[in-house]
Design an enzyme around this catalytic site. Structure first.
Site, PDB file in Angstrom:
ATOM      1  N   SER A  94      14.825  46.976  20.351  1.00 52.91           N
ATOM      2  CA  SER A  94      13.968  47.061  21.329  1.00 52.91           C
ATOM      3  C   SER A  94      13.099  48.280  21.390  1.00 52.91           C
ATOM      4  O   SER A  94      11.756  48.352  21.884  1.00 52.91           O
ATOM      5  CB  SER A  94      14.929  47.333  22.675  1.00 52.91           C
ATOM      6  OG  SER A  94      15.415  45.860  23.087  1.00 52.91           O
ATOM      7  N   ASP A 135      22.636  40.675  25.986  1.00 50.84           N
ATOM      8  CA  ASP A 135      22.467  40.272  24.606  1.00 50.84           C
ATOM      9  C   ASP A 135      24.038  40.204  23.956  1.00 50.84           C
ATOM     10  O   ASP A 135      24.234  39.665  22.949  1.00 50.84           O
ATOM     11  CB  ASP A 135      21.605  41.164  23.810  1.00 50.84           C
ATOM     12  CG  ASP A 135      20.072  40.910  24.312  1.00 50.84           C
ATOM     13  OD1 ASP A 135      19.966  39.851  24.634  1.00 50.84           O
ATOM     14  OD2 ASP A 135      19.313  41.836  23.783  1.00 50.84           O
TER      15      ASP A 135
END
Ligand code: S3P
Length: 433
Positions: free
Chosen positions: A23, A320
């Site tokens: 990310s 996630d």
């Protein structure tokens, strides 16, 4: 396609440096491209997803002036194209499998003085909704379009934008980030309101780049800006990659593992709270890393686990890792339930059904719910075969299931692990005994 066998091991031990955060790498390349002047990115993740982002931003006018491999990352020097300087000549942007690139980049492009770009990618990306970013961008005055059903390809034409206040209909850091980036190019103030906090890497990096990001309660605001100046980013280890090893060392009896340099931003580490309730043994030594992201060393020991319930407030900070919660459930004695996680159906695969069907085929007693799953832990898994279903996290989940199982697991189409963690199988081999 690749088929890899993961046999039972006697324990997991030693030390590991987690690969750089995916990310944060995506954001470093995008915010770097939006900046004026050179940006040093230390430890940019070397994986398929982040390679797509680097390629996209260089097509859009950012220039790569240096690259030196280091571990699972690369030290990069990038010269940005500038906040309003995206190259209008780069009409086709291939996002590959990267949902984060697909959803964040339009925030930059929508406010450009000129240019029209089409964002498209692989077969699975064509099933990932983009209307969630198109709707707020249109409210800001953007010219954006997408295929029927709210899906890519997505077309973005530069336009004059104005600030809005936008309440996120689903908790999504990608949507929040997209709107905030567009807000930098808009007239006036832009505010994103979120009910449950999602990862705040964009806010942290924007502040480092000189933007005035105001947060209050669940509100995040930015104002239109002339220029962005990101000068350096130190990418910490990816908690979502480290999480596979945290879980491996928890479920294989006799294990003790140290993970070095892992990003432990609390908007990412929901798994640790869940694990603690289940009886896990995880210790963290934390410090603030360069760039404002918290970083830590994590020591994990094997533990006997009990059940727990996971509900909506814990979903964004564990999003996630929810497949791993299912795996932990299979190895617990007790019941684990996850609800409020319908977003899992819109990930690289429909992660509710791929996880439930995958683990059930390995012997788990797991049931699907519209917004999650319930699992009756039996203290272990038999083994068998699981298909990665085009989903990197499912491939790695199958590997862990194998080494903690009684008979081993064959993971079909394992290659897809390279989307976020190309060195996963090697790193795993390095710590199993
Ligand atoms: C990400 C946000 C999450 C997460 C994804 C990466 C990001 O997606 O699942 O893997 O980098 O902003 P959503 O924004 O859809 O929740």
């Amino acid at each position: 396609m690749s088929e890899v066998r993961f046999d039972p091991v006697s324990r997991v031990s030693g030390e590991l440096v987690a690969p750089p955060d995916k990310s944060i790498s995506h954001r470093a390349a995008i915010l770097g491209a939006m900046s004026d002047g050179p940006v040093r990115i230390r430890g940019y993740l070397r994986a398929a997803d982040t390679a797509a982002t680097l390629e996209a931003v260089t097509e859009l006018g950012a220039r790569l002036s240096g690259a030196q491999p280091r571990g699972a990352g690369t030290d990069l020097e990038l010269v940005g194209a500038g906040l309003r300087g995206a190259d209008p000549g780069a009409d086709e942007i291939d996002v590959g499998n990267a949902g984060t690139l697909l959803r964040i980049l339009p925030g930059w492009l929508a406010g450009q003085p000129r240019g029209t770009w089409t964002l498209d990618g692989d077969e699975t990306i064509r099933r990932r909704p983009v209307d969630r970013v198109a709707h707020p961008l249109r409210r800001m005055g953007a010219n954006v379009d997408f295929r029927e059903g709210g899906l890519p390809p997505m077309v973005v034409e530069g336009a004059d934008l104005h600030g809005i206040e936008y309440e996120l209909p689903v908790a999504s850091a990608q949507v929040k980030s997209c709107v905030l980036l567009a807000g930098l190019l808009a007239d006036g103030d832009t505010t994103v309101v979120e009910q449950i906090p999602s990862r705040d890497h964009t806010e942290i990096m924007l502040r480092a780049a000189g933007a005035d990001v105001r947060t209050e309660g669940g509100r995040v605001s930015v104002s239109g800006l002339r220029r962005l100046e990101l000068s350096e980013v130190d990418v910490p280890g990816d908690f979502s990659s480290a999480a596979f090893f945290i879980v491996a060392a928890t479920i294989v009896p006799g294990s003790e593992l140290t993970l070095r340099g892992v990003g432990v931003n609390p908007t990412r580490t929901g798994l640790l709270g869940i694990l603690e309730r289940m009886g896990g043994d995880v210790q963290i030594t934390e410090r603030v890393g360069a760039g404002g992201e918290p970083v830590g060393d994590i020591v994990v020991r094997a533990a006997a686990l009990g059940g727990t319930d996971v509900a909506a407030p814990e979903i964004p900070c564990t999003i996630d890792e929810l497949p791993l919660v299912a795996l932990l459930g299979a190895f617990a004695e007790g019941r684990v339930s996850v609800h409020g996680a319908e977003e899992l159906r819109r990930k690289e695969s429909d992660r509710i059904s791929t996880v439930v069907n995958g683990l059930r085929a390995l012997g788990a007693r797991i049931e699907e719910a519209p917004d999650g799953f319930m699992i009756e832990g039996t203290g272990g898994l038999a083994g068998g075969a699981i298909d990665a279903a085009g989903d990197h996290r499912l491939a790695m989940l199958g590997a862990l299931a194998g080494l903690a199982s009684r008979e081993g697991v064959t993971v079909e189409n394992f290659d897809v692990a390279g989307v976020s963690y190309p060195g996963f199988a090697d790193d795993l081999r390095g710590v199993v005994r």
